[in-house]
Scaffold this active site. Structure first.
Site, mmCIF file in Angstrom:
data_model
loop_
_atom_site.group_PDB
_atom_site.id
_atom_site.type_symbol
_atom_site.label_atom_id
_atom_site.label_comp_id
_atom_site.label_asym_id
_atom_site.label_seq_id
_atom_site.Cartn_x
_atom_site.Cartn_y
_atom_site.Cartn_z
ATOM 1 N N ASP A 80 13.895 -4.508 -9.722
ATOM 2 C CA ASP A 80 14.056 -5.036 -8.368
ATOM 3 C C ASP A 80 15.505 -5.396 -8.057
ATOM 4 O O ASP A 80 16.348 -5.547 -8.951
ATOM 5 C CB ASP A 80 13.148 -6.241 -8.145
ATOM 6 C CG ASP A 80 13.477 -7.426 -9.051
ATOM 7 O OD1 ASP A 80 13.761 -7.192 -10.246
ATOM 8 O OD2 ASP A 80 13.436 -8.577 -8.570
ATOM 9 N N GLU A 136 12.325 -9.849 -10.972
ATOM 10 C CA GLU A 136 13.237 -10.738 -11.699
ATOM 11 C C GLU A 136 14.079 -11.584 -10.759
ATOM 12 O O GLU A 136 14.497 -12.684 -11.111
ATOM 13 C CB GLU A 136 14.147 -9.898 -12.617
ATOM 14 C CG GLU A 136 14.976 -10.710 -13.607
ATOM 15 C CD GLU A 136 16.321 -11.185 -13.053
ATOM 16 O OE1 GLU A 136 16.965 -12.038 -13.703
ATOM 17 O OE2 GLU A 136 16.734 -10.708 -11.975
#
Length: 363
Positions: A80, A136
């Site tokens: 991400d 994350e």
């Protein structure tokens, strides 16, 4: 080309040039909670590698060799990115040798290295677990590595782990812990035209800020590395209207603490520092000791040239440490450029990380 649109989704060529693969990853939108398309492409590409066992949990993809080697290592990276800031899709500056774009530093350059090695090293000298995980960059409760550690801890079992967070292609050992607290002051509302009839909670917060301004950071040396703690106000709020004396003020404070302190010790320090004030803990994550005395860590440091720096930020190295797996941060890109509008990575650092890790996994 490392990326093409098949009409039914994005297809990645993991055997293509690693820099081209990094560009392809940058060009797949994967802002936190929107990683599914990239996870689909990664899973599809890894399933095309006959030497790997591939497991998917949500938008986290794990691929493993099972060669019966005496040692297993993990290479991990998150898929991400933070939200778009005028920097998507990516672009090459060929003259400067730089890849610009969202996630180029944090951390699709590192992801490209992981995926390229996974596809092109069918017989490494160590068994390898490759982990590409989601979420994350958002609240800890969503972190894909956290969920994997809870649901399938066996998939993260290893002798050593490399988290490919940006580190200027150098080893950064351990990580500092982080906590956040809300420090409150109370007052009494009154009309601002008759302010003496009330008590201003924002004014009462001045002593909190004075204490923070006078704070002297601790700088412990651990395994020969000097860490540097921090205690900072990161947000302040209070007041309900432009003509009302506020009855509450909240100062949000972030403490970054060295890994020789436990979470209990760090919390106790902060509560003592703000003695006399209402102090509410809102976030807490432990640090990770460098672990440079472990044989696997020593071998990796030697393979990368022997230079090590401390990691000041918090990373998922902490999760591996909690599982008893020594881990370091090692990846391409300057961490100071992460999350910036002009996020960019020197492509030579991508190549350096790929070359060093390939040599280490071949030795």
């Amino acid at each position: 080309m490392a990326l093409r649109d098949t009409g039914i989704g994005t297809s990645l060529d993991l055997t293509a040039d690693v820099v081209g693969l990094a560009r392809a990853l940058v060009d797949v939108h994967s802002v936190s909670h929107g990683e599914e398309a990239l996870a689909d492409a990664v899973e599809q590409a890894l399933r095309g590698c006959g030497h790997l066992e591939v497991i998917r949990r949500g938008n986290t993809v794990v691929a493993r060799t099972d060669l019966g080697r005496s040692e297993r290592v993990v290479l991990a990276g998150h898929l991400d990115t933070v939200p778009v800031n005028g920097n998507f899709p990516g672009r090459f500056d060929e003259e400067a040798g730089v890849l610009h774009g969202l996630g180029s530093v944090d951390m699709k350059g590192g992801d490209a290295v992981i995926l390229h090695l996974a596809a092109t090293m069918p017989a490494p000298t160590r068994d390898v677990t490759y982990v590409l995980y989601d979420a994350e960059e958002v609240a800890e409760e969503h972190n894909g590595l956290r969920h994997l550690a809870a649901s399938d801890p066996d998939l993260l079992a290893a002798d050593f782990a490399v988290l490919m967070e940006p580190s200027n292609a150098g080893v950064e050992a351990g990580c500092q812990g982080t906590l956040r607290v809300e420090v409150r002051t109370a007052g009494e509302r009154a009309h601002s035209a008759r302010s003496w009839r009330g008590s201003n909670a924002i004014h009462a917060a001045s002593e909190i800020l004075n204490r923070l301004a006078a704070y002297e950071p601790r700088k412990p040396v651990i395994d020969g590395l000097e860490y540097h703690e921090g205690l900072n106000a990161v947000r302040i709020s209070g007041g309900v209207a432009g003509n009302v004396v506020p009855d509450e003020c909240v100062v949000e404070v972030n403490h970054r603490f060295a890994p020789d302190r436990s979470t209990d010790e760090a919390e106790a320090f902060v509560r003592d520092f703000f003695a006399g004030y209402d102090c509410t803990l809102t976030d807490l994550a432990p640090g990770a000791l460098p672990g440079l005395d472990r044989p696997a860590a020593k071998e990796f440091v030697e393979a990368t040239g022997g230079q090590v720096a401390p990691k000041f930020g918090w990373t998922d190295v902490s999760r591996f440490s909690a599982l008893g797996v020594p881990a370091v941060n090692y990846g391409p890109g300057d961490p100071l450029l992460a999350h910036k509008a002009d996020e960019r990575v020197d492509v030579e650092e991508i190549r350096t990380c790929e070359r060093v890790l390939r040599a280490w996994l071949s030795a």
